[in-house]
Design a protein around this motif. Structure first.
Motif, short mmCIF file in Angstrom:
data_model
loop_
_atom_site.label_atom_id
_atom_site.label_comp_id
_atom_site.label_asym_id
_atom_site.label_seq_id
_atom_site.Cartn_x
_atom_site.Cartn_y
_atom_site.Cartn_z
N LEU A 141 104.89 33.11 43.27
CA LEU A 141 106.06 32.24 43.21
C LEU A 141 106.57 31.87 44.60
N LEU A 142 106.76 32.88 45.47
CA LEU A 142 107.35 32.62 46.78
C LEU A 142 106.51 31.69 47.67
N PRO A 143 105.17 31.75 47.61
CA PRO A 143 104.39 30.80 48.43
C PRO A 143 104.66 29.34 48.08
N ARG A 144 105.18 29.07 46.90
CA ARG A 144 105.47 27.70 46.50
C ARG A 144 106.63 27.11 47.31
N LEU A 145 107.41 27.98 47.95
CA LEU A 145 108.44 27.49 48.86
C LEU A 145 107.80 26.83 50.09
N ILE A 146 106.58 27.26 50.43
CA ILE A 146 105.86 26.71 51.58
C ILE A 146 105.01 25.51 51.16
N ALA A 147 104.44 25.60 49.98
CA ALA A 147 103.42 24.62 49.58
C ALA A 147 104.00 23.35 48.94
#
Length: 366
Positions: A141-147
């Motif tokens: 979930l948290l990598p979606r803040l970057i992607a």
């Protein structure tokens, strides 16, 4: 006299463990509804119920007893499962919850359970979220803040640290291999799995980690879904350890186990897995870190390039995530159907809630 709407009833399975206790405290503090806390040991379940801020009752529950389980689920708006092991539970509790009209959240399950529930097609108007823990869950979930806001030439995920395994978590860890879980030494490149493309990192210093660590490439199915996001050219995913004790113990077990072991076949290897985590904790103390980094494609804005989360441990953090998943469903944030937490939860809202969680020491998005 005005009509009053009854508060949701939340059935919590496995509420006496670290994950379940945290989930119970978070859900009661948020005022999501009254709690029905089920467990084999009524006294330990009652002790958790007494800690809760709102209405909570303890109920004796044996997951192996189908009649007992159905009675427990009846009357619940949502059933939250923090018990395991996942490989035995799969979608069985979810199907029981659906059959009595309840929605469902599970800390585990991953693709095997989600796919099985989709195939069962038991209730089209109900909602289920699997993998609602730290990893899998937050780790996707948290990598979606970057992607989410511009093309990336690479997205890296590093998750791990030192935590003492229980026998159940050791068993689940041994079963997280195969095509429905992931592939070692692989990466995602242009939407395709690139086998044997990433070497392990030894004694590497990573932002947020308190000491040099060993990072072993393991492209989980959750990481593969990140590689399928628009604009993400490459994904590398690492499990992080303070030493090589745990990775050696796991490799030794995997070399001798069949592709689909049963519980009896797993049992001889579980003590060595648990002992490896105890030895690491004795030497290094406990810590749990999530680090996600992104490299924007050339010519595109920098945007968010790093997310770091430091927590007390993965178990308590998973309990907080389970509670957030239940909140998402109860507040109508998730559409009916079967979902994985990394794809169903709102990343920004989750960060907002976790930043004030006492088990989260740091959550940096930059």
């Amino acid at each position: 006299m005005s009509d009053s709407i009854a508060a949701p009833v939340i059935g919590l399975i496995g509420g006496s463990g670290t994950v379940g206790r945290t989930a119970a405290l978070r859900m009661s503090a948020a005022g999501l509804g009254s709690l029905r806390i089920g467990g084999r040991n009524l006294d330990t379940a009652a002790a958790v119920a007494e800690e809760c801020a709102g209405e909570a009752e303890a109920v004796r529950l044996d997951l192996a007893d189908e009649t007992n389980l159905e009675q427990f689920c009846c009357g619940c708006s949502i059933v939250v499962n923090c018990a395991g092991p996942s490989y035995l539970v799969l979608d069985s509790v979810a199907r029981t919850a659906f059959s009595v009209g309840a929605d469902y959240v599970d800390i585990g399950g991953e693709l095997p359970a989600a796919d099985a529930l989709r195939a069962a097609d038991t209730a089209r108007d109900r909602t289920a979220i699997f993998s609602a823990g730290a990893m899998p869950g937050l780790s996707g979930l948290l990598p979606r803040l970057i992607a989410g806001d511009r093309p990336l030439r690479r997205l890296d995920t590093y998750v791990g640290g030192v935590a003492r395994f229980t026998e159940l978590s050791a068993a689940d860890g041994l079963l997280t291999r195969g095509e429905r879980f992931g592939e070692s030494m692989a990466s995602m490149q242009d939407g395709q799995i690139a086998s044997n493309s990433v070497p392990p990192l030894h004694d590497v210093t990573l932002p947020g980690f308190p000491r040099p660590v060993h990072a072993w490439p393991y492209l989980t199915t959750e990481a593969q879904s990140l590689g399928a996001l628009p604009g993400v050219a490459e994904v590398r995913s690492y499990n992080v350890f303070a030493s090589d004790r745990l990775s050696r113990a796991m490799a030794h077990a995997w070399a001798q186990l069949p592709a689909s072991p049963d519980h009896a076949e797993l049992a001889p290897f579980i003590p060595s897995i648990v002992e490896a985590t105890i030895a690491d904790e004795d030497e290094f103390g406990s810590f749990y870190i999530m680090l996600f980094t992104g490299r924007p494609a050339q010519g595109h804005p920098r945007g968010t390039t790093r997310v770091v989360l430091r927590a007390e441990d993965s178990y308590g953090l998973s309990g907080s995530v389970v509670a957030l998943a239940a909140e998402h469903i109860l507040n109508g944030r998730v559409s009916p159907g079967v979902h994985l937490a990394a794809e169903a939860l709102d990343p920004s809202y989750t960060v907002e809630r976790l930043r004030v969680d006492p088990l989260v020491h740091e959550l940096m998005v930059e």
